[in-house]
Design a protein around this motif. Structure first.
Motif, PDB file in Angstrom:
ATOM      1  N   SER A  93      -2.245   3.779  -3.930  1.00 12.13           N
ATOM      2  CA  SER A  93      -1.891   2.778  -2.921  1.00 12.13           C
ATOM      3  C   SER A  93      -2.822   1.573  -3.010  1.00 12.13           C
ATOM      4  O   SER A  93      -2.388   0.426  -2.917  1.00 12.13           O
ATOM      5  N   HIS A 151       0.839  -1.202   0.000  1.00 16.96           N
ATOM      6  CA  HIS A 151       0.000   0.000   0.000  1.00 16.96           C
ATOM      7  C   HIS A 151       0.883   1.265   0.000  1.00 16.96           C
ATOM      8  O   HIS A 151       0.730   2.149  -0.847  1.00 16.96           O
ATOM      9  N   GLU A 162      -4.727   7.894  -2.728  1.00 21.97           N
ATOM     10  CA  GLU A 162      -5.200   6.604  -2.214  1.00 21.97           C
ATOM     11  C   GLU A 162      -5.524   5.638  -3.360  1.00 21.97           C
ATOM     12  O   GLU A 162      -5.428   4.428  -3.201  1.00 21.97           O
ATOM     13  N   HIS A 205       1.675   4.592  -2.723  1.00 18.54           N
ATOM     14  CA  HIS A 205       1.748   6.032  -2.436  1.00 18.54           C
ATOM     15  C   HIS A 205       3.100   6.599  -2.882  1.00 18.54           C
ATOM     16  O   HIS A 205       3.182   7.647  -3.522  1.00 18.54           O
TER      17      HIS A 205
HETATM   18 CO    CO Z   1      -3.151   5.213   2.110  1.00 20.43          CO
END
Ligand code: CO
Length: 502
Positions: free
Chosen positions: A300, A267, A297, A271
């Protein structure tokens, strides 16, 4: 005196020079914050708080300076090119928000947070909502004032939401979330009633933290993380931060949950990859900065869910996993099932699966809207919270510690932040579909460990644009369609329909 050999800088150039100072001050603050969360000794806090608030005040002063406003106006009147007009649109928005809110209100909010955070920690530890209630009340009041200064004629929640999503209409976000809620509530009910048992014990046992770290490094290298522009460290709440020259990843290790740490690493990689894909030549200007939280987001979640939780990824990565943990004896299918199990009775957002997660978000979104509008009184939050958990997830928290006190966001007075988490996941599905349509045999490439074309697609279609396009425009250019819930709903219906025989 010899005449100056260069022409005087244009208003636009002078403005950009000023903005770069602001961006650099902010980026320096980012490094101090990274250090505080990763490296700083425990007793460093008093000095660090002062350093960070000094930088934040300096950034605010530079942005709200009269000269910044004058240069902005002059540059706007100076027949800007298309690219300059995009930059000016972004600077105008930043400037307007900053000058409209009086300094003493910003300071009051910051002081209210400093008091609310320890009160929230104690309230959570003692399961005592009343301890936190006056602080929440204060934040609601201050944030209503804050929104009123920015725009007295609009729904204050809309104004607060724009802090995180400056160019995505709240109405559109609301529609998308309502659509997702409707589908997910009934899917999760069906899953609860389904007899299908997934191979949930594929990754049970003890997994030493140092070996998990070695695994996380292998995962980052496999996905293509450039170590000469990044690092991996541990932090209690994993995050990623930095610039296109230095975007760092943090994770945490739970010895009983190796997948939790692996997915959190992937994740944060997503980013960081976004940040690293911002153009070098536009560093510290809006064209070299990220668009907003939902787009961040989306990056990610795309790597975490559409890559990390896919069969293709596990075909490639399972042998690496078992190199580190030879006791694991799972097939690719078992690994895939374990990575995608739905936790029907989980009350905690940060421990939720890909599906129930969004109902955790929708509940917070609906409650904070009602709080800010005055439809919900602070004292009624615990009851309203529990009712919604029962309605949407079929479970009822027995304590407020496991209910409305679980997240820190409201202790900072952050209203409007939560929805960006779900919006990002929903956007991720739409972007991944478009990438899969553009890249021949993407699934096969992922199972062969070839992630380069996906990285390039994301860089070309999302990362390299910085803040040049507004959110809907960016999504439309990348995918051909407006930002909507359709791709996400197709994705979850087909994936979980197959997993749970729905
Ligand atoms: Co995040």
């Amino acid at each position: 005196m010899a005449q100056s050999s260069t022409e005087a800088a244009s208003a636009y150039e002078q403005l950009l020079t000023k903005y770069k100072r602001i961006a650099n001050v902010e980026n320096a603050g980012g490094i101090l914050s990274w250090d505080q969360q990763v490296m700083m000794p425990d007793e460093g806090t008093p000095a660090r708080s002062q350093q960070m608030s000094a930088l934040s005040a300096l950034g605010h002063e530079l942005l709200t300076d009269d000269e910044f406003g004058e240069l902005l106006e002059a540059a706007e009147a100076d027949d800007p090119t298309d690219e300059q007009a995009d930059v000016l649109r972004e600077l105008r928005r930043d400037y307007e928000r900053a000058v409209r809110v009086p300094n003493d209100l910003v300071e009051k909010i910051s002081a209210a947070s400093s008091e609310a955070i320890p009160a929230w920690k104690q309230a959570k530890a003692e399961d005592d909502f009343e301890e936190f209630a006056p602080h929440l009340e204060k934040h609601v009041e201050l944030k209503r004032k804050y929104a009123e200064h920015i725009d007295p004629d609009r729904d204050p929640y809309e104004v607060l939401f724009e802090e995180y999503e400056p160019c995505l209409p709240l109405e559109q976000a609301e529609e998308i979330l309502a659509e997702v809620r409707e589908v997910l509530v009934s899917m999760i009910e069906d899953i609860r009633e389904s007899d299908t048992e997934l191979a949930v014990d594929a990754f049970e046992g003890e997994f030493a933290a140092d070996e998990q770290e070695a695994l996380a490094r292998d995962a980052l290298s496999t996905l293509g993380y450039p170590w000469d522009r990044g690092r991996l460290d541990t932090a209690p709440h994993p995050f990623s931060s930095g610039t296109q020259f230095d975007a760092r990843v943090t994770t945490r290790y739970d010895e009983s949950d190796p997948l939790g740490s692996l997915f959190s690493t992937i994740h944060e990689f997503g980013h960081a990859l976004y940040t690293l894909g911002l153009p070098d030549e536009h560093y510290a200007t809006p064209l070299g900065e990220d668009r907003d939280l939902s787009v961040h987001e989306s990056q990610s979640r795309l790597w975490e869910n559409h890559v990390g939780r896919s069969r293709a990824f596990w075909k490639h990565f399972l042998p690496t996993f078992t190199e580190h943990f030879s006791a694991v004896d799972a097939s690719v299918e078992e690994a895939y099932e374990a990575a995608n199990q739905v936790y029907e009775d989980n009350l905690i957002r940060v421990e939720a699966d890909e599906l129930t997660y969004h109902l955790h978000i929708v509940i917070r979104f609906e409650l904070e809207r009602a709080l800010v509008s005055g439809d919900l009184a602070v004292e009624d939050v615990p009851e309203a919270w529990n009712d919604k958990y029962e309605e949407y997830l079929g479970i009822r928290p027995e304590t407020d510690a496991e209910g409305c006190l679980q997240d820190i966001h409201w202790a900072y007075g952050n209203f409007g932040y939560f929805p960006t988490y779900s919006l990002g996941s929903i956007m991720a599905a739409q972007l991944f579909d478009a990438a899969a349509a553009d890249i021949d045999g993407l699934d096969e490439k992922l199972s062969d460990g070839e992630f380069g074309e996906l990285r390039t697609w994301l860089r070309e279609n999302v990362h390299q644009h910085g803040r040049r396009y507004e959110t809907n425009d960016l999504v439309k250019r990348a995918t051909g369609d407006d930002f909507a819930a359709d791709a996400f709903l197709d994705y979850v219906e087909s994936k979980y329909g197959e997993l749970y025989d729905l």
